[in-house]
Design an enzyme around this catalytic site. Sequence first.
Site, mmCIF file in Angstrom:
data_model
loop_
_atom_site.group_PDB
_atom_site.id
_atom_site.type_symbol
_atom_site.label_atom_id
_atom_site.label_comp_id
_atom_site.label_asym_id
_atom_site.label_seq_id
_atom_site.Cartn_x
_atom_site.Cartn_y
_atom_site.Cartn_z
ATOM 1 N N TYR A 48 0.988 -1.088 -0.167
ATOM 2 C CA TYR A 48 0.318 0.088 0.162
ATOM 3 C C TYR A 48 1.052 1.314 0.165
ATOM 4 O O TYR A 48 0.101 2.332 0.423
ATOM 5 C CB TYR A 48 -1.514 -0.092 1.056
ATOM 6 N N HIS A 106 0.416 -11.626 1.642
ATOM 7 C CA HIS A 106 -0.701 -10.966 0.752
ATOM 8 C C HIS A 106 -1.402 -11.352 0.512
ATOM 9 O O HIS A 106 -2.416 -11.954 -0.132
ATOM 10 C CB HIS A 106 0.037 -9.726 0.628
HETATM 11 N N1 LIG Z 1 -5.308 -8.025 1.981
HETATM 12 C C1 LIG Z 1 -5.705 -8.118 0.776
HETATM 13 O O1 LIG Z 1 -5.478 -8.385 0.003
HETATM 14 C C2 LIG Z 1 -6.850 -7.142 0.732
HETATM 15 C C3 LIG Z 1 -7.947 -6.517 -0.527
HETATM 16 C C4 LIG Z 1 -8.206 -5.647 -0.195
HETATM 17 C C5 LIG Z 1 -8.219 -4.694 0.906
HETATM 18 N N2 LIG Z 1 -8.095 -5.510 2.460
HETATM 19 C C6 LIG Z 1 -7.748 -4.179 3.224
HETATM 20 O O2 LIG Z 1 -9.784 -4.696 3.287
HETATM 21 C C7 LIG Z 1 -9.839 -2.969 3.891
HETATM 22 C C8 LIG Z 1 -11.154 -2.131 2.942
HETATM 23 O O3 LIG Z 1 -10.940 -2.733 1.825
HETATM 24 P P1 LIG Z 1 -11.289 -2.052 0.284
HETATM 25 O O4 LIG Z 1 -10.957 -0.812 0.842
HETATM 26 O O5 LIG Z 1 -11.260 -2.885 -0.383
HETATM 27 O O6 LIG Z 1 -13.301 -1.768 0.677
HETATM 28 P P2 LIG Z 1 -14.201 -1.554 1.080
HETATM 29 O O7 LIG Z 1 -13.954 -0.981 3.033
HETATM 30 O O8 LIG Z 1 -15.038 -2.163 1.434
HETATM 31 O O9 LIG Z 1 -14.914 -0.359 0.506
HETATM 32 C C9 LIG Z 1 -14.197 0.625 0.942
HETATM 33 C C10 LIG Z 1 -15.378 1.996 -0.088
HETATM 34 O O10 LIG Z 1 -16.475 2.104 0.399
HETATM 35 C C11 LIG Z 1 -16.865 3.882 1.009
HETATM 36 N N3 LIG Z 1 -17.318 3.849 2.650
HETATM 37 C C12 LIG Z 1 -17.054 3.345 3.340
HETATM 38 N N4 LIG Z 1 -17.547 3.758 4.333
HETATM 39 C C13 LIG Z 1 -18.538 4.343 3.875
HETATM 40 C C14 LIG Z 1 -20.127 4.239 4.222
HETATM 41 N N5 LIG Z 1 -19.939 4.260 5.008
HETATM 42 N N6 LIG Z 1 -21.085 4.874 3.592
HETATM 43 C C15 LIG Z 1 -20.568 5.162 2.235
HETATM 44 N N7 LIG Z 1 -19.995 4.499 1.783
HETATM 45 C C16 LIG Z 1 -18.392 4.084 2.372
HETATM 46 C C17 LIG Z 1 -15.314 4.509 0.767
HETATM 47 O O11 LIG Z 1 -15.245 5.269 0.370
HETATM 48 P P3 LIG Z 1 -14.570 6.505 0.905
HETATM 49 O O12 LIG Z 1 -13.311 6.082 1.347
HETATM 50 O O13 LIG Z 1 -14.611 7.830 -0.386
HETATM 51 O O14 LIG Z 1 -15.854 7.256 1.767
HETATM 52 C C18 LIG Z 1 -14.723 2.954 0.088
HETATM 53 O O15 LIG Z 1 -15.098 3.590 -1.257
HETATM 54 C C19 LIG Z 1 -8.384 -2.198 3.087
HETATM 55 O O16 LIG Z 1 -8.951 -0.953 3.667
HETATM 56 C C20 LIG Z 1 -7.307 -3.115 3.429
HETATM 57 O O17 LIG Z 1 -6.840 -2.437 4.818
HETATM 58 C C21 LIG Z 1 -6.892 -6.556 1.834
#
Ligand SMILES: NC(=O)c1ccc[n+]([C@@H]2O[C@H](COP(=O)([O-])OP(=O)(O)OC[C@H]3O[C@@H](n4cnc5c(N)ncnc54)[C@H](OP(=O)(O)O)[C@@H]3O)[C@@H](O)[C@H]2O)c1
Length: 295
Positions: A48, A106
């Site tokens: 990241y 990862h």
């Molecule tokens: N291990 C892996 O391979 C892997 C892969 C992907 C992710 N991850 C981890 O999982 C975490 C979360 O996954 P992600 O970031 O991909 O997706 P997510 O948490 O499912 O979705 C994030 C999205 O939702 C929006 N959002 C958040 N809260 C909201 C709410 N209350 N109402 C409306 N929209 C909302 C955010 O927009 P805004 O930011 O504009 O509010 C962003 O566009 C990552 O940050 C990372 O730490 C790990």
Amino acid sequence: MEYATLSNGVKIPMLMYGVYQVTKEECERCVLDALEVGYRGIDTAQSYFNEEEVGRAIKKSGVPREEVFLTSKVWIEHYGYEECKQSVLESLDKLQTDYVDLFLLHQPFGDAYGAWRALEELYEAGKLRAIGISNYYVDRMVEFASFNRIRPMVTQMETHIYNQQKNLKEYADKYAITMEAWAPFAEGRNGAFQDETIVNIGKKYGKTAAQVMLRWNIQRGVIVLPKSVHKERMAENLDIFDFRLSDEDMNKIAALDKQTSSFFSHQDPAMVEWFVQMVEERKQRQDSSKEKKNW
Ligand SMILES: NC(=O)c1ccc[n+]([C@@H]2O[C@H](COP(=O)([O-])OP(=O)(O)OC[C@H]3O[C@@H](n4cnc5c(N)ncnc54)[C@H](OP(=O)(O)O)[C@@H]3O)[C@@H](O)[C@H]2O)c1
């Protein structure tokens, strides 16, 4: 906040703040906001490119280090025993800490077994409080859990209303591996925030679709890692410990499962080739910059 206990006795928050796709410019402010609204866990990764900002924010926040459950992940170009060990030590430097609470592999590609031996050693040396894997489909998780000296304590996987990973959860429980959900909102894909079933359930409890999606995973014993760059959404996503979904509502959500990734499959050979190519290109870039330094 609710907590789970890992197989080695370490306590882990059921909800932590994820910083994937949080830019370097915004990351320090976002982590400071998250800690201020009450998050006590941060999920970052070498890939990241924001470990420095995470470390700086934790220091600046004044929240004692032992109150923050910190996770990072080794990227595949650092797999293999030596490279993995070196890269984790570099992550500790960037995060400005003597230990990390959880370090994950990862991706399930390349010399993951060599990398795991490095994680096992760092775990036994007290530099890592727990170790685990990410993006291991159920067959590979069972294999990895079975052929290593130390069994992973955590498995992190894409898990949300449309890709519920019921089979993975069943086997994770069998092997005493705690499951974490990445993209708990599916990043809003396929209209997750507008899903009628979720929105209607939310109305009953006076909660938003986001809160229902997080609560559902927590109630089935899956840790969630929501990401938002907006402070008010960070607070909204944390405000899920004052209600409980009924069994009927849990079952309604269980029926939404499409058993398909909203992103891509790690079992798609074209995707595996994409990972291989990305690692090769990065290694070439590193080699050519080393050559330049030697001139
Ligand atoms: N291990 C892996 O391979 C892997 C892969 C992907 C992710 N991850 C981890 O999982 C975490 C979360 O996954 P992600 O970031 O991909 O997706 P997510 O948490 O499912 O979705 C994030 C999205 O939702 C929006 N959002 C958040 N809260 C909201 C709410 N209350 N109402 C409306 N929209 C909302 C955010 O927009 P805004 O930011 O504009 O509010 C962003 O566009 C990552 O940050 C990372 O730490 C790990």
